[in-house]
Design a protein around this motif. Structure first.
Motif, PDB file in Angstrom:
ATOM      1  N   HIS A 162       0.818  -1.211   0.000  1.00  0.00           N
ATOM      2  CA  HIS A 162       0.000   0.000   0.000  1.00  0.00           C
ATOM      3  C   HIS A 162       0.853   1.263   0.000  1.00  0.00           C
ATOM      4  N   VAL A 271      -3.565  -0.537  -5.837  1.00  0.00           N
ATOM      5  CA  VAL A 271      -2.433  -1.233  -5.228  1.00  0.00           C
ATOM      6  C   VAL A 271      -2.131  -2.515  -6.006  1.00  0.00           C
ATOM      7  N   ALA A 307      -7.962  -0.878  -4.425  1.00  0.00           N
ATOM      8  CA  ALA A 307      -7.655  -1.526  -3.144  1.00  0.00           C
ATOM      9  C   ALA A 307      -8.808  -2.356  -2.580  1.00  0.00           C
ATOM     10  N   ILE A 349      -5.069   1.730   5.648  1.00  0.00           N
ATOM     11  CA  ILE A 349      -5.223   0.750   4.574  1.00  0.00           C
ATOM     12  C   ILE A 349      -6.536  -0.021   4.714  1.00  0.00           C
ATOM     13  N   GLU A 352      -8.916   2.066   2.946  1.00  0.00           N
ATOM     14  CA  GLU A 352      -8.694   1.970   1.500  1.00  0.00           C
ATOM     15  C   GLU A 352      -9.279   0.682   0.923  1.00  0.00           C
TER      16      GLU A 352
END
Length: 401
Positions: A162, A271, A307, A349, A352
């Motif tokens: 990430h 990602v 993501a 993350i 995300e």
């Protein structure tokens, strides 16, 4: 659905493999051992060398270490013809990028060929043999403390991935003249060549049935629209999908509405994702009290994705068993992962990885339309496709369709 292992290449003789190895400017192996494992896209062989005098170099020129006595074992993975060239080139591109940009342990690539213009007449990769055992084989023996340490290691790897955002890009990677470049998207649920030949009478191509432009897509929405247009094409063409042709005007209206909402729908981080991080793909050292991870395997379907689509089959932290207790354990591990992310200051993350409600509706509609297009030509799931249609239609209603 036909399983990819029904399309694996025929068994190769030790002599044929030996001739391949020598043709790659490597020493003649001392023995060759077929590896009897469940592999969906490759036949696998262990290639043993008893005493190597001259150094072995990887495909990119670096020196590969051998044991003190000169012995070494490599892994030869011989590919089926499911996605010719694309899958091998993607795997090599992704693995090269991983080795150059992260600390994630993966096997070194010794040689590869993304064509069938070689002695064995199949694409192949020749890789370092990662030491240890896959975690799924020993999972039931691991203490809660060791399982937690494994989650910590995997979380660190995901944090690294990430930390390298790919602004506005959906697709795979590929190797061209030794350089890493953008490549076509790649998914396990794409139509593959043997299925095209079997269920489409060879009348269609991979490019017409799959969204696989050579340079990928510039956004989540662009990739989604390409998928929907491929599904419309399939519905128009295949006789088994005739009863779904009344859906086409609605899907086209859905496409227009997606375009109208493109700015919001494209609010995602992109990602590089493995997409199949179950414990059979993660090797560890069972002789060490902490069972440290020694390698992450099988990167052939990895790609740059929004993501929230990093874990599409919910494979992450699964021990490859499907009992209620094992599924409950996977859920527990997922919650542990979320906790570890927060403790490491990486709660971002987790955010995300979430879809907005409208993104979720879009993805749900796409998933269920794809499922219909995937199974009807195969004559499967006839008792479920009507329900899937209802789910897709309900999801499209979020777009006023």
């Amino acid at each position: 659905m036909d399983t990819p292992d029904s399309y694996l290449p025929p068994a190769l003789s030790a002599d044929t493999i030996s001739r391949l190895i020598v043709s790659l400017n490597l020493p003649a192996p001392s023995s060759i051992e077929p590896l009897h494992v469940t592999a969906a896209f490759h036949s696998i062989y262990l290639v043993h060398f008893a005493a190597i005098i001259t150094p072995i170099h990887t495909y990119d020129g670096s020196v590969f270490p051998v044991n003190a006595n000169g012995s070494v074992t490599l892994v030869l993975r011989v590919s089926g013809r499911q996605l010719p060239s694309i899958k091998t080139r993607n795997e090599v591109g992704v693995m090269t990028w991983i080795r150059q940009n992260t600390t994630i342990p993966i096997p070194a690539i010794i040689r590869y060929d993304s064509t069938d213009n070689n002695i064995i007449r199949h694409e192949f990769t020749l890789l370092e043999k990662v030491p240890g055992k896959s975690i799924d084989q020993i999972y039931h023996t691991l203490s809660a403390d060791v399982r937690t340490k494994i989650v910590h290691q995997l979380t660190d790897y995901l944090i690294e991935l990430h930390a390298h955002p790919w602004d506005g890009y959906v697709g795979g990677l590929t190797i061209t003249n030794g350089e890493i470049n953008k490549g076509p998207p790649i998914e396990e649920n794409f139509w593959q060549l043997p299925d095209v030949e079997k269920y489409w009478a060879g009348s269609e191509s991979l490019e017409l049935l799959n969204p696989i432009p050579s340079q990928g897509f510039p956004s989540f929405v662009d990739f989604t629209l390409a998928c929907l247009n491929r599904y419309i094409y399939a519905i128009e063409k295949h006789s088994s999908l005739e009863s779904y042709r009344d859906l086409i005007p609605r899907i086209r209206t859905f496409i227009t509405s997606i375009q109208d909402h493109a700015d919001g729908l494209n609010q995602v981080v992109y990602v590089l994702a493995h997409k199949d991080l179950h414990f059979a793909n993660i090797m560890c050292d069972p002789d060490h009290p902490d069972c440290p991870i020694t390698g992450v395997l099988d990167w052939e379907f990895s790609s740059v994705v929004p993501a929230p689509r990093w874990n599409p089959p919910r494979a992450f932290l699964w021990n490859m068993k499907s009992t209620p207790e094992d599924k409950e354990e996977q859920t527990r591990m997922e919650k542990l992962f979320e906790s570890v992310c927060c403790k490491k200051g990486a709660g971002k993350i987790l955010k995300e990885m979430e879809l907005s409600p409208l993104q979720q509706s879009m993805q749900t509609a796409v998933n269920y339309i794809r499922a219909i297009v995937e199974v009807c030509p195969r004559g499967q799931a006839k008792d479920r496709v009507a329900h899937w249609r209802g789910v897709a239609e309900a999801a499209m209603e979020a777009f006023g369709v």
